[in-house]
Each structure stands twice: as C-alpha cells, then as structure tokens.
Design a protein around this motif. Structure first.
Motif, PDB file in Angstrom:
ATOM      1  N   GLU B 151       0.735  -1.267  -0.128  1.00 28.26           N
ATOM      2  CA  GLU B 151       0.146   0.064  -0.067  1.00 28.26           C
ATOM      3  C   GLU B 151       0.719   1.226  -0.070  1.00 28.26           C
ATOM      4  O   GLU B 151       0.516   2.277  -0.902  1.00 28.26           O
ATOM      5  N   LEU B 152       2.069   0.969   0.680  1.00 30.06           N
ATOM      6  CA  LEU B 152       2.765   2.397   0.761  1.00 30.06           C
ATOM      7  C   LEU B 152       3.522   2.562  -0.718  1.00 30.06           C
ATOM      8  O   LEU B 152       3.552   3.775  -1.142  1.00 30.06           O
ATOM      9  N   ALA B 153       3.753   1.377  -1.327  1.00 31.19           N
ATOM     10  CA  ALA B 153       4.318   1.786  -2.583  1.00 31.19           C
ATOM     11  C   ALA B 153       3.253   2.299  -3.436  1.00 31.19           C
ATOM     12  O   ALA B 153       3.546   3.095  -4.482  1.00 31.19           O
ATOM     13  N   GLU B 154       1.981   1.630  -3.352  1.00 32.74           N
ATOM     14  CA  GLU B 154       0.914   2.332  -4.199  1.00 32.74           C
ATOM     15  C   GLU B 154       0.556   3.879  -4.271  1.00 32.74           C
ATOM     16  O   GLU B 154       0.501   4.392  -5.028  1.00 32.74           O
ATOM     17  N   THR B 155       0.591   4.320  -2.880  1.00 32.34           N
ATOM     18  CA  THR B 155       0.457   5.496  -2.338  1.00 32.34           C
ATOM     19  C   THR B 155       1.407   6.490  -3.156  1.00 32.34           C
ATOM     20  O   THR B 155       1.191   7.526  -3.365  1.00 32.34           O
ATOM     21  N   SER B 156       2.707   5.872  -2.917  1.00 40.82           N
ATOM     22  CA  SER B 156       3.723   7.008  -3.131  1.00 40.82           C
ATOM     23  C   SER B 156       4.068   6.793  -4.532  1.00 40.82           C
ATOM     24  O   SER B 156       5.078   7.494  -5.031  1.00 40.82           O
ATOM     25  N   ALA B 157       3.547   5.857  -5.228  1.00 39.16           N
ATOM     26  CA  ALA B 157       4.109   5.629  -6.674  1.00 39.16           C
ATOM     27  C   ALA B 157       5.484   5.294  -6.660  1.00 39.16           C
ATOM     28  O   ALA B 157       6.234   5.438  -7.911  1.00 39.16           O
ATOM     29  N   GLY B 158       6.022   4.364  -5.606  1.00 40.46           N
ATOM     30  CA  GLY B 158       7.462   4.077  -5.578  1.00 40.46           C
ATOM     31  C   GLY B 158       7.319   2.411  -5.626  1.00 40.46           C
ATOM     32  O   GLY B 158       6.289   1.960  -5.920  1.00 40.46           O
ATOM     33  N   GLU B 159       8.371   1.940  -5.499  1.00 40.53           N
ATOM     34  CA  GLU B 159       8.339   0.430  -5.048  1.00 40.53           C
ATOM     35  C   GLU B 159       8.794   0.112  -3.468  1.00 40.53           C
ATOM     36  O   GLU B 159       9.401   1.134  -2.901  1.00 40.53           O
ATOM     37  N   ALA B 160       8.154  -0.881  -2.909  1.00 41.54           N
ATOM     38  CA  ALA B 160       8.422  -1.095  -1.575  1.00 41.54           C
ATOM     39  C   ALA B 160       8.677  -2.648  -1.195  1.00 41.54           C
ATOM     40  O   ALA B 160       8.262  -3.500  -2.132  1.00 41.54           O
ATOM     41  N   HIS B 161       9.754  -2.650  -0.199  1.00 35.07           N
ATOM     42  CA  HIS B 161      10.269  -4.412  -0.181  1.00 35.07           C
ATOM     43  C   HIS B 161      10.313  -4.401   1.241  1.00 35.07           C
ATOM     44  O   HIS B 161      10.424  -3.353   2.141  1.00 35.07           O
ATOM     45  N   GLU B 162      10.358  -5.567   1.770  1.00 30.86           N
ATOM     46  CA  GLU B 162      10.128  -5.895   3.100  1.00 30.86           C
ATOM     47  C   GLU B 162      11.683  -6.144   3.897  1.00 30.86           C
ATOM     48  O   GLU B 162      12.557  -6.815   3.277  1.00 30.86           O
ATOM     49  N   ILE B 163      11.780  -5.563   4.917  1.00 29.34           N
ATOM     50  CA  ILE B 163      12.799  -5.984   6.224  1.00 29.34           C
ATOM     51  C   ILE B 163      12.224  -6.468   7.150  1.00 29.34           C
ATOM     52  O   ILE B 163      11.343  -5.981   7.767  1.00 29.34           O
TER      53      ILE B 163
END
Lengths: 408, 408, 408
Positions: B151-163
């Motif tokens: 959701e963070l990726a979608e909202t920010s128009a970026g990519e997101a990965h998990e740590i």
C-alpha cells in the motif's frame, strides 16, 4: 572517485570533465604561515607503492596490498568501493595532484599513472618539500622498507629526530635476550640509551591492552613473573600485549622525564575504539602528575573533546591531532575547532602521523594550515580574537610548543 | 510553537504574524537531486492520528496518545511543553505545511486543523508523493494499523520491499509453537522464508540487551535451554530479550548473507543510550567479517563518528542516519557532516526511519537533500571537492549504494 | 595572551599593537534580548583576587593561587603557559575589558592592572550590572569569602535565590551531630528546611562517586550503617563520598518535589570525566520519573548530546549548559547548537556557573546572547525557523523556563 564502473555516475557526466572546467577557486597558499614541526610521524616508503597497494595507505582498514606488495585475496577484495572515495582520498587528489603537475581532483588513475611515471624518488622529494615541514619527530617502531629519519631529513631539507616506540624496544629485546633477567636488563638499558639519543617515547598500549590500565607502576616481582610468562610462550616476532609489562614500560619512560606519546582514539581495526578513549587514562595521568613528564595524547578522534579536557586540567598533558585532520579532509577545520574548545592553546600540537606515502605529509600540513587559517580568520573577523593572538596561537600549535617540549 | 499560553511569547508578537510577513527565502527545491531509496522505514497510519496524538509521533518519548488513540493520563501529561517545540516539530511546520496549502511555519493548531480537514488519505498521498522517494525498505516489525509495504508503494508511486525484524519473527513463532523444538524450527524456517522474500533483516537487540553482546554464535544446547526457559516463563505477547536467543537470531541472519540492519544510537526511553554505542558491536563485527554479510548500523546518533570509523575499517559495515536528520532539523547538515568525516562515501545510506506520520518521510527527505546540497556546495565552492565528485557521492548516499546492497 | 616571553610571538609583532588598530567589528550588543535568569551560579569574591591568583579562576585545573591567596609551590607552577591562553581567557579580555574602560583584547597585564586600580567593589558592580542578568540561583555550597545571594542581588540590581547543595548540608550536619541518629535527623530537618527557603537542590555526586549510582533509594538500615561508618572514620571537615549516603540525599531531595540540579560533564580534575556522562543517570532518571521532580543536568559537556536525548525522552529532565559556553568561548555557538539538536526547546536553561570572578557572569551572559542570536539568525535566514519561533525559543532558554521551574 573510484575506478570507473564501481558506482553509477550521474548520467550527465559519463565522461568526467577535466577538473579545470569546474573553475574551483585557486588553491590557497599560506605564505606567511610559520614552519611546521611534525611531532608524530613515520617513515616514507623507499619504493612504490604500486597502483594496487596505494589505496591501502589511504585507510586504516586491513586491505590486500595488491600484486606488487602482497596478495589480492584478502577480505577487502570484495569491498565494492575504492578507498579513494573518502575524505582522505579526495584530499590527496586535491592537494597532491598539482605538485605532480596535474589538475586538482584529477582521476585516481591519472594520479597513479603520473606517480609511476615520475618515480618514487621524484614524487617523494616534491611532496615532502611542498609540505613546509621543517622538523620531523619520527616514531621508528613501524616495520617496512622505510626512509630513516636521517634520509627523511635530507629529502625534505628539514631536521628529523627519533621517537622510540616502547613496545618495539621490548620486542627487540625479547628477540635476542637469553633469559628473563637479560630481557629486563636490555629493556632498561634500551630505555636509558633512548633517553640519551631520542626526543621522546611512544606507546601503543591502546592497541595492545586498551587504555584502561592500572595506574600504578607494577612491582619488580610481578614484572619478572610476567616477563617470564611472556618469553616462555612467545612465538618468534610475537607482540607484547601483557598489561603488566606495558605498565612497566610506561613507567620506565615516565621516569626519564622525556615526553611520552600515547596513541588514543581511532586507528586500524586491531584496536577497539571504545577502549581508546583518552579519558580511560585519567588515573594514570593523576599518578604520573608528580613527575611532570609530558604526556602527549595522539589523534584522539572522536574523543578529542575529552582529550582537550585532560590537557586543560592536568599541567603535564598535551593533545595532538595526528591522522585526524588527514582522514577528515574537508571537515578538518570542524574537528580542529572542537579541539580548540577546551585545550589550552599552548597544549595543542600539530602532527601528520604520515606513514608510507609522502602524500600524507603534504595533506596533513595543508589541511592544518587551511583549517587554522579559516578558524582564526573567522574568529578575528567577528571580534572574538585579536589578530595578534591568532598569530601567536597559530605559531604555538604549528611548532612553537613542540620545539620547547622536545628541545628542538 | 506550543499551544498558546504554554510559554510566554515576546510581547511584541501576541498575535503571531503570518509567516509570509517574515519574508524568509523561498523554500529550496532540489530539482536535479537523484531519487531516494529509503533504506529503513516503517508503515504509515491508516487513519489519523487525531490532534492530540499527533505530537506523540514527533518524539521518542512515551507520551499519552490522546483521546483518539489512548489515554491522557500518563506521565507525559504533566509535561508543560509541546513536542512541536523541537527541531522536528519546527521542520514539520516548515516542510509539510506548504504541501497542505499552508504557509511554512504556520501554527500547530492551524496545521492540525488543515490535516483533519483534508483527511488521512489525501494528506498521506500528498506528503508521500512530495517526498521524492522512489523505493522503500519497510521494517514490518512494528505494531499498529499501518499501511503495508504494498500500500505504501501504491500511495507513493514507488516500490516497496520488506525488511524482516528478527525479534518479531521469534515472538510470532513463540505465540504459536507448541514446544521448544517447534519454536526453534519455526524460527529457522521463518528466517529461511524471509531470506527468499525479504531484502534484509533488522534487529533491535540494542533495545533488548544492549549492544555489548557476546560475539560468537551460541551452541545448540544453550540455544535450546534458553528457548525452553523463555517459553516457559513468557506471558502472552511477551518480548524477546534473552541474550542467547538474540545472538542465535543474529547469527542465523548473518548466515543468510542478506543485509542485517542493527538499531544503534538513540531511540525511545526503553533503551539505555550508553548501551547502544555501535562500538560495542566491534567484536561481533570482527566475528562476522569472514561471512561478508553487510551490517548496516542505523541512526547512530550521538555515536555516529564511531559508526563512521567502523564503516571505514570493516569492509562489511555500513552506516545510516535514519531518524537522526529528522530529529535534529535545522542542524541536520551538521550531523550529516560529522558522518561524512570517516565514513567511506560508498558506505553511507539515506533513510527516514519514518513511522506513523507521512510527514516524517517528507521531512527526512527534504532535510537530507538540503543538508547534502549545502555541504557539497560549500566543499565544491572552496575547492575541497570537485563538482563531479559531489554529484557522484550524493548519488551513492541517496540510493546508489542501497540499490546495490539490497539488489533493487 | 600569556605574559611576555612565555611563548614566541610572530616576529612581525614584537610589540603587540593596540587592539584598536586591528579594527575588529564593534562589539555586538543585544538590546532586545530578554533578561536572563542564571539558574546555576556561585558567589563572587568579596576582595581580590590579586594578579597572581586571578588565573586560577579561569581554569578548572588545580593551580597555585598565588601569593595573595595561597602558595606558589603547587604542581601548576611548572606549567609554562598562562590560563589566559584559553578560549575563556580570550573571552574575558574581549568582553570585560571594555566595561573597565580598556580596549577589547588588551594584554592580560593591562587588564589586571586596571582591575587592581578600580578595586573589587567597582569592578564587581560594573561587570555584574553589564551582564543583563535579572535573577540568580546561587549554589551556596562552595567555600570562600564570597558575596551572599542577598549581596549579589543588591550589587547586580537583580533578585537572588538559594540552591542548597546536598553534600554540604550533610557535611555541616556531620560537623555538629553528636551521633548517627542525630546526624540523620539533622539531614532530614535540613532538607525540610531548605525545601521551605530555597528554590532547589544541587548534588555533586558526580565528583564524589561518579554518576553510575544505584538507582533505588537505600533502605533505612543501610543508610544508618553507612552513616555510622562515615561518621566514625571521618576527619574534621571530611567530604561525603559514601554512595549509600549520596543516594539517601538524592532521594530525600527528589521527595520534596523541588528541582534537583546534578553536576554532569566536565569540571575540575577531582572528577573522572568518563564517570560524569549524564547517560549513566538513566536508571535513576527512570526510577524518579513517577515523582515528577525536575532533574536539571548541569554543564553536560562533552556529553551534551546525550543530555539532550534524556531531556527529549523523559518529561522531568532538563538540560543546562553552565560553564560550557564560558570555557569554549569563540566556539560557544557550536556547542549550543549541539544542545539544540535533541533538547526540546522548553527544556534548556541558561546559566553561567560563575564562581569567584564577576567576569564569569558577564562572559557567560554575552557568549550566550551572541551564540543564540547567531544561531537563530542563521536558521531564520535560511527559512528553517520563523522569526517569532526564534524569539519565543530564546525567551524560554534565557529565563522563561527557569522562571516557571523555580517559581520566580
């Protein structure tokens, strides 16, 4: 910057333009700056280093020294960056390149190529003479094919004097002594002899035991027992790290009255930095106060404010910055400023801690001159200091205090 | 500033004039700055926070979270000041107010009112998109109704990965495992699984035991005995703080080869800051060196110079600044400058450590861009760095090194 | 600078030109700065000091106080430098000389001559009134022929209140009590009485035991046993350093609810600076949190960033800078800036820690005004803070928070 391809460069600069196109201000020179006394340094390599091992002298990390000086197989080989990509690496390209006839900030490859082209002798001579250092106090305790103090003096047209490293003195005695009694006798004689021929002592107890040593001198029987134990288990060339023997050496040096330099603060990864806070020496400093022997805290970073405190409240304590300015480069003035908070101005000493590369003398000297000039200009400019005070303090740190302390 | 009446204001300004009347320079923008990789952050609240709990996200203190998020009765309620009266609070009003259509430095009440008016979704979207962060590495180990990485990726128009946070993984396993054997099996499987799906691990051993941990991996029987003891005494939801189990987790992560992030330096009052000096990790760092697994020291303040030393001398150590820039606000450049003393330029990583508020992403990003621009401009301006070096180093810290390290 | 001949001066300035010839910018004045509350200071000497002992008040070192105040035979007599050659020494010549009708940065000899010419009363009056301090909180626990708080108030045309030093209170009780029971009773009564008449307490546990004290209040029987032991072995005038009795005093003070000032950071060489890191108080701070009693961390340098952290995360913790600004002189703004990183703006307090010399009040006040003005101007100038915020924060630190905290 690093070798091409190691890091993405901004797309607008695939071929880095020559530094001259960037029109930085001309490099500052410091014509009226007093000559420097480098109160703590090491020798310069007789030959080389070759291209691949040059970087190893830009860092305190253990890195492979390259095909011309060692193997390439060490841990460091996987490090996907260049030790040129540091404040020190940038400072070398800035200050040394012009002395070799290159643009400041030329690429590392160009720098190393030019260096090879000119040859060690020419490079060393140019860089040392450009340094503006008139006297060197050389810790001769590091190994390697290095110029002697005499050769360093000749090459730089300055004077050079020896500082004797206590641990090396003891290790040499251990290499040859036939028994414990002879070993302790040779150590005592070595220190007596050094007190006649050298200008001071140096200890790396920080590396061997950390600085949280017992403050008092150990008794003779404990020293004998510790020496016995060390000599009986020591492999050839083995390092001294016994804390009782370390204290024995420190106190023997203190009793000579000659200045005693103590490594504190950062260095290579053989030490634990948190065990090298000079404040850990507080009780030793108290115990030695009645002797009046000058104790010179080397390097100190990042504990330099604590070192300044010790210099402020103990009459026999002095502080030095050594490799700190070289390794912090564009930030040298900021670190020097922190040292100038509590350290009484007559208690702070310039040095380079240069080892191996003549570049390190020039960089250490230039960064100090630039930093000191910048700080005092600012303070005089806003009325905090007078100009004559600024000149006087500069002269003390540059060499006046060292000349007095070491009897130059 | 704080709510009216909490502190005397200068008598000349009972009604604070609009910030625009003060004519500060226009807010800087950084059009050519490379996109950022936020290598350590947390989720953003799905809803709220309401006015009274907003301040709780501006501080590491334990404060009552207010009527809309908790009770008002805690210790903090007697604190006669506002957490807006901090560098972070000022930075939020400076950088975020314009994105919500307000004057920079508007009053906190006006800011919170506007925030409520626009609604969480709109505020989050605006602030995240204004941040210029193209990739997020999200530590998913914090509780709360937070946006997922997707959701963070979608909202920010970026990519997101998990740590993956090691302690949370173990606590979840403890919640469900029927016995010690099953617990240890689930932990092992969880780490294997995470190594396939996540980009790295995170440990908060600093909070749980301090960083002065034994360096070596514990033997299997000690691990089993410690797990036994912990599971048999653990209350539901109980935190892992057993040092043997912590070391077991750390070594399991190291063996995967994925980057391991370690909290160091300041945080909330659950930790003892003097037990979070990254130098306390020195022996663990030495022990893990042969594995080559990247260790990323997070936050580091006020021990960031020591972190820079570790990054300088150990090839597998990296440093990050995390919440340090956000919390030091107008001083961010000064702290970043200290990190740029010893840290090799390819070893320093941008992150925000943002948690809960989208404001923290924008503030962290803007403060970094401003600080980095300011420092490099100064250094280029006085000839210490070349412009192309400045661009290259900026690109490394902004995201280049993180992209390589985490395989983005 | 030092007395002539102590350090080489640059050859171009054998006779230092009058400072006026250097044309520094006129000394800044701060007409709109709010009046200051000096929340931690000591008395001013009733007479003197004479020329030779003046320097002893410029340093935290133990130096001989000179023929007019003590012997000249101490260790310090061999120190080949002047304590005027420090940031504090330079700051005294800068800020105080004009108040005595001299050029800023006049020679120390001229300054001391003028001082003797004007006489103690005139010098004290001029310097105190020039300081712009409207209220003084005076720690009356230091010995010597000092002005009382009342006399200080009268001389400065301000108000003065007492802060009671716990150790002195206990030592006075020990001087007169006939047995342990009476001693403990007198301590309890002394604290009750002080809570009625004074505005707060002060502890120098840092000097006596270091700050790594057990956090909890000691039980009555341990207190009794420790008091018994101390009283039976104590020489007349002996200092309290028993850790159990120290904790007893601290907790007795905490229970009154009055602000408790704690020495932290640097001071004279009786302390070990590394045992005075305020972070060592963390567990005591946690233990006292439920009481809400304000704990004020004094001085803090060089651990002031850690003090800022404690003030940020514990609602009852405050930070002060005390002698830090005076002793760092031209660097005062840099140290103050570091304190303003994490410390919430309503948690930072001005003080001078002035002792003996009226110069220390003026220097502390001027350096603070200059530093604060400079920092806030820079931050407002680049848009990081608004002007009204800067004014409000300045008012808090200058005295607003202290007025609230001490009920002035």
């Amino acid at each position: 910057m690093a070798a091409p391809g190691q890091h993405p460069r901004p797309s607008s600069a695939p071929d880095e333009p020559p530094a001259s196109a960037l029109s930085p201000p001309p490099l500052p020179s410091f014509p009226s700056f007093p000559p420097l006394v480098d109160q703590h340094c090491h020798g310069v390599l007789r030959a080389g280093p070759g291209r691949t091992s040059f970087e190893g002298y830009l860092t305190e990390a253990h890195v492979p020294s390259g095909p011309d000086g060692g193997s390439d197989g060490g841990r460091g080989s996987c490090a996907p960056f260049s030790y040129f990509d540091t404040q020190l690496g940038f400072a070398v390209r800035r200050w040394c390149a012009p002395v070799l006839g290159l643009e400041p900030h030329c690429r590392p490859e160009a720098y190393l190529e030019r260096r090879a082209e000119l040859g060690t002798g020419e490079v060393t001579g140019r860089l040392l003479r450009a340094g503006g250092i008139s006297a060197f106090l050389v810790d001769t305790g590091l190994p390697g094919p290095l110029l002697t103090p005499g050769e360093l003096a000749e090459t730089s047209a300055g004077e050079a004097h020896e500082i004797v490293r206590l641990e090396r003195l003891a290790e040499r005695a251990a290499d040859t002594a036939r028994d414990t009694h002879a070993f302790l006798g040779e150590v005592a004689e070595g220190i007596r002899e050094a007190a006649r021929t050298a200008r001071g002592f140096k200890s790396v107890v920080a590396y061997r035991c950390g600085l949280d040593v017992e403050p008092s001198p150990p008794g003779a029987s404990r020293v004998h027992a510790s020496a016995d134990r060390w000599l009986s288990t020591r492999a050839a060339g083995g390092r001294l790290s016994d804390p009782v023997l370390e204290r024995h050496l420190l106190w023997a040096a203190v009793r000579t009255g000659l200045p005693l330099q103590l490594h504190t603060g950062f260095g290579d990864p053989d030490l634990r930095l948190d065990h090298c806070d000079p404040l850990l020496l507080t009780d030793f400093i108290r115990a030695t106060a009645p002797y009046g022997t000058p104790l010179v805290l080397l390097h100190c970073y990042p504990y330099h404010r604590g070192a300044g405190y010790l210099a402020a409240v103990f009459p026999h304590v002095y502080a030095d910055f050594g490799l700190t300015l070289s390794h912090t480069g564009a930030r040298a003035h900021a670190v020097l400023a922190e040292l100038l908070e509590l350290t009484p101005f007559g208690k702070l000493l310039f040095s380079t801690d240069a080892y191996g590369l003549p570049e390190l003398y020039l960089v250490g000297a230039q960064l100090f001159r630039e930093a000191m000039t910048r700080l005092t200009s600012e303070w005089v400019g806003r009325g905090a200091w007078s100009r004559s005070d600024a000149e006087s303090v500069t002269a003390m740190i540059a060499g006046g205090t060292a000349r007095r302390l070491y009897g130059l």
